[in-house]
Write an enzyme that holds these catalytic residues in place. Structure first.
Site, PDB file in Angstrom:
ATOM      1  N   HIS A   1      50.694  58.001  35.004  1.00  0.00           N
ATOM      2  CA  HIS A   1      50.547  57.144  33.807  1.00  0.00           C
ATOM      3  C   HIS A   1      50.570  55.661  34.190  1.00  0.00           C
ATOM      4  O   HIS A   1      50.956  54.819  33.390  1.00  0.00           O
ATOM      5  CB  HIS A   1      51.651  57.398  32.775  1.00  0.00           C
ATOM      6  CG  HIS A   1      51.885  58.847  32.499  1.00  0.00           C
ATOM      7  ND1 HIS A   1      51.247  59.514  31.478  1.00  0.00           N
ATOM      8  CD2 HIS A   1      52.662  59.751  33.125  1.00  0.00           C
ATOM      9  CE1 HIS A   1      51.647  60.790  31.480  1.00  0.00           C
ATOM     10  NE2 HIS A   1      52.500  60.964  32.483  1.00  0.00           N
TER      11      HIS A   1
ATOM     12  N   SER B   1      34.641  32.508  43.721  1.00  0.00           N
ATOM     13  CA  SER B   1      34.243  32.091  42.376  1.00  0.00           C
ATOM     14  C   SER B   1      33.458  30.792  42.479  1.00  0.00           C
ATOM     15  O   SER B   1      33.750  29.951  43.328  1.00  0.00           O
ATOM     16  CB  SER B   1      35.490  31.890  41.516  1.00  0.00           C
ATOM     17  OG  SER B   1      35.197  31.017  40.437  1.00  0.00           O
TER      18      SER B   1
ATOM     19  N   LYS C   1      39.801  31.743  44.310  1.00  0.00           N
ATOM     20  CA  LYS C   1      39.564  33.160  44.027  1.00  0.00           C
ATOM     21  C   LYS C   1      38.998  33.936  45.214  1.00  0.00           C
ATOM     22  O   LYS C   1      38.209  33.431  45.990  1.00  0.00           O
ATOM     23  CB  LYS C   1      38.564  33.308  42.853  1.00  0.00           C
ATOM     24  CG  LYS C   1      39.085  32.851  41.516  1.00  0.00           C
ATOM     25  CD  LYS C   1      40.145  33.772  40.927  1.00  0.00           C
ATOM     26  CE  LYS C   1      39.640  35.140  40.590  1.00  0.00           C
ATOM     27  NZ  LYS C   1      38.985  35.228  39.290  1.00  0.00           N
TER      28      LYS C   1
ATOM     29  N   GLU D   1      34.204  46.559  42.354  1.00  0.00           N
ATOM     30  CA  GLU D   1      33.784  46.559  40.947  1.00  0.00           C
ATOM     31  C   GLU D   1      32.372  47.118  40.803  1.00  0.00           C
ATOM     32  O   GLU D   1      32.059  47.833  39.851  1.00  0.00           O
ATOM     33  CB  GLU D   1      33.855  45.140  40.387  1.00  0.00           C
ATOM     34  CG  GLU D   1      35.279  44.637  40.275  1.00  0.00           C
ATOM     35  CD  GLU D   1      35.330  43.139  40.042  1.00  0.00           C
ATOM     36  OE1 GLU D   1      35.656  42.740  38.922  1.00  0.00           O
ATOM     37  OE2 GLU D   1      35.037  42.370  40.972  1.00  0.00           O
TER      38      GLU D   1
END
Ligand code: ARG
Length: 462
Positions: free
Chosen positions: A158, A279, A285, A292
């Site tokens: 969970h 970024s 970043k 992804e």
């Protein structure tokens, strides 16, 4: 005679429809399979007495020239303007080279049995290639497990901290998923590797094609048993799309884990520069675009599978042109999956593992509470009661800002007289891990064995 079917027509095809109908733009990928299939089919026509030996040899030599030209020079395939599909392209090239005798090759053959044969030849090669890519990914998982034999990871259920596991054990979980994927591909290949050629358009052929011999020369393991089924079956494509979808599920779940684990909040992993991006605005970043995209691309692979099912579901027997839609779906499925397997392998090869952060996270948040309950069971308490009691201890410790090993024996004994000093030995991470010595468990001993066994399994595959 530029078309394969012009005689019955008075008018020309609408230009837009001709483009709509044509598949050469994408089925040119089947070029090599198509030519190989034709070479073998020419041999079968000779054996059937349709072609003389001289004609068969002329056709074979020309097809071999075409194959060489097409393999050496991708532009070769651009040379015939307006070819409807790969089959008409090859026939046109053949006739260009040897004249009218080339028109004999299609005797007793239909593009319906031809296209399925081509696709099966092509896909079995692709399945072998995918198998090698999955193999490479599995080996990278094993390498990473062997490089970090001691690393302890908080295991989650969970998405809440659950019990400690070895990081190697976690990696082996993915090894098993990909192993099933490879097994499924091997199964799938058996059903791909069945030859439809000789089924004609739908009914079989009037010429004495020795299909068993033809299958042997094309390295098919079996011949299709029913001509109607042979030309209208795309189960093997749908099955491959389903298998690809499942592999994408596994890749996507691993990608999701790695995205989370490489956040500063978790900090268990850091992606290599080779598979991260920055970024355009925020200089600090380091984004996990590779992961992804793997997660994101799973969607299109699932889509292809659903699309193929929908394309096939209402088709009356036998061949229907709807089935031409299988090509782009399966080609994109293969490209997407291969790309993801490559990138995920590179992720594994370049990832930095912060074992200190994993260990620190595993040491907090009552991850060995189950060990306390199991301790009480060993002392004779029923498990359900032990569970209830330890729940109360955890609540108490949380309110006091204490961990399980911070609680004194006096505090423990307020909950149960069964507690003694040996409790502290069983609630360490090491003891928790060592205790999971069942087959398939996360004890160091079992995991070491599992890595060795996995190595043997993968080496046996290659
Ligand atoms: N290009 C077609 C396909 O991919 C094969 C040709 C069969 N066409 C036909 N009109 N019988 O399915």
């Amino acid at each position: 005679m530029s078309k394969l079917w012009g005689g019955r027509f008075r008018g020309a095809a609408n230009e837009q429809f001709a483009r709509f109908n044509a598949s050469f733009r994408f089925d040119r990928r089947l070029f090599e399979a198509d030519v190989r299939g034709s070479i073998a089919y020419g041999g079968a026509l000779r054996a059937a007495g349709v072609l003389s030996t001289a004609e068969a040899e002329e056709i074979r030599d020309a097809l071999e020239t075409i194959l060489r030209s097409g393999s050496n020079d991708p532009k070769y395939l651009d040379q015939v303007a307006g070819a409807e599909d790969v089959h008409s392209f090859v026939e046109r090239k053949l006739v260009d080279l040897i004249g009218d005798v080339g028109y004999k090759l299609h005797t007793g053959r239909s593009r319906n049995d031809q296209v399925s044969t081509d696709l099966r030849i092509f896909l079995r090669g692709e399945i072998d290639r995918l198998g090698r890519l999955i193999d490479g990914l599995q080996r990278s998982l094993l390498d990473l497990a062997e490089e970090n034999p001691q690393a302890v990871l908080p295991g989650y259920t969970h998405m809440q901290k659950a019990q400690p596991v070895l990081f190697a054990h976690y990696l082996l979980a993915y090894f098993e998923m990909f192993n099933r994927d490879r097994d499924r591909l091997i199964e799938n290949r058996r059903r791909v590797n069945v030859m439809p050629l000789g089924s004609g358009a739908l009914a079989g052929t009037n010429f004495a094609i020795d299909r068993e011999l033809l299958a042997q020369s094309l390295e098919f393991e079996a011949v299709s048993k029913n001509s109607l089924d042979a030309v209208s079956d795309r189960d093997f494509v749908i099955e491959l799309a389903a298998n690809a979808a499942l592999t994408m599920v596994h890749l996507s779940r691993m990608a999701e884990d790695f995205v989370l684990y490489s956040t500063t909040e978790f900090g268990y992993l850091e992606l290599g520069d080779a598979v991260a991006t920055g970024s355009s605005l925020m200089p600090q970043k380091k984004n996990p675009d590779s992961l992804e995209l793997i997660r994101g691309k799973s969607g299109r692979v699932f889509g292809h599978h659903a699309g193929l099912l929908a394309t096939m579901k209402g088709l009356p027997l036998a061949y229907n042109k709807d089935m031409q839609e299988d090509k782009e779906a399966v080609f994109d499925t293969l490209d997407t999956l291969s790309g993801c397997l490559h990138v995920m392998t590179t992720v594994l090869k370049s990832v930095k593992v912060h074992t200190d952060r994993m260990l620190d996270a595993a040491q907090h948040d009552y991850m060995t509470a189950t060990e306390v309950a199991d301790y009480l069971v060993h002392k004779g308490l029923q498990f359900r009661k032990a569970h209830e009691l330890v729940g109360k201890i955890v609540l108490y410790a949380m309110e006091n800002g204490q961990g399980l090993s911070d609680l004194t024996m006096e505090q423990y004994q307020r909950f149960s007289p069964l507690f003694e000093d040996d409790l502290y030995d069983v609630i360490t991470l090491a003891a928790s891990l060592a205790g999971k010595a069942v087959t398939g468990g996360t004890s160091p001993e079992r995991v070491t064995e599992a890595i060795t066994e996995a190595r043997i399994r993968i080496n046996a595959n290659s």
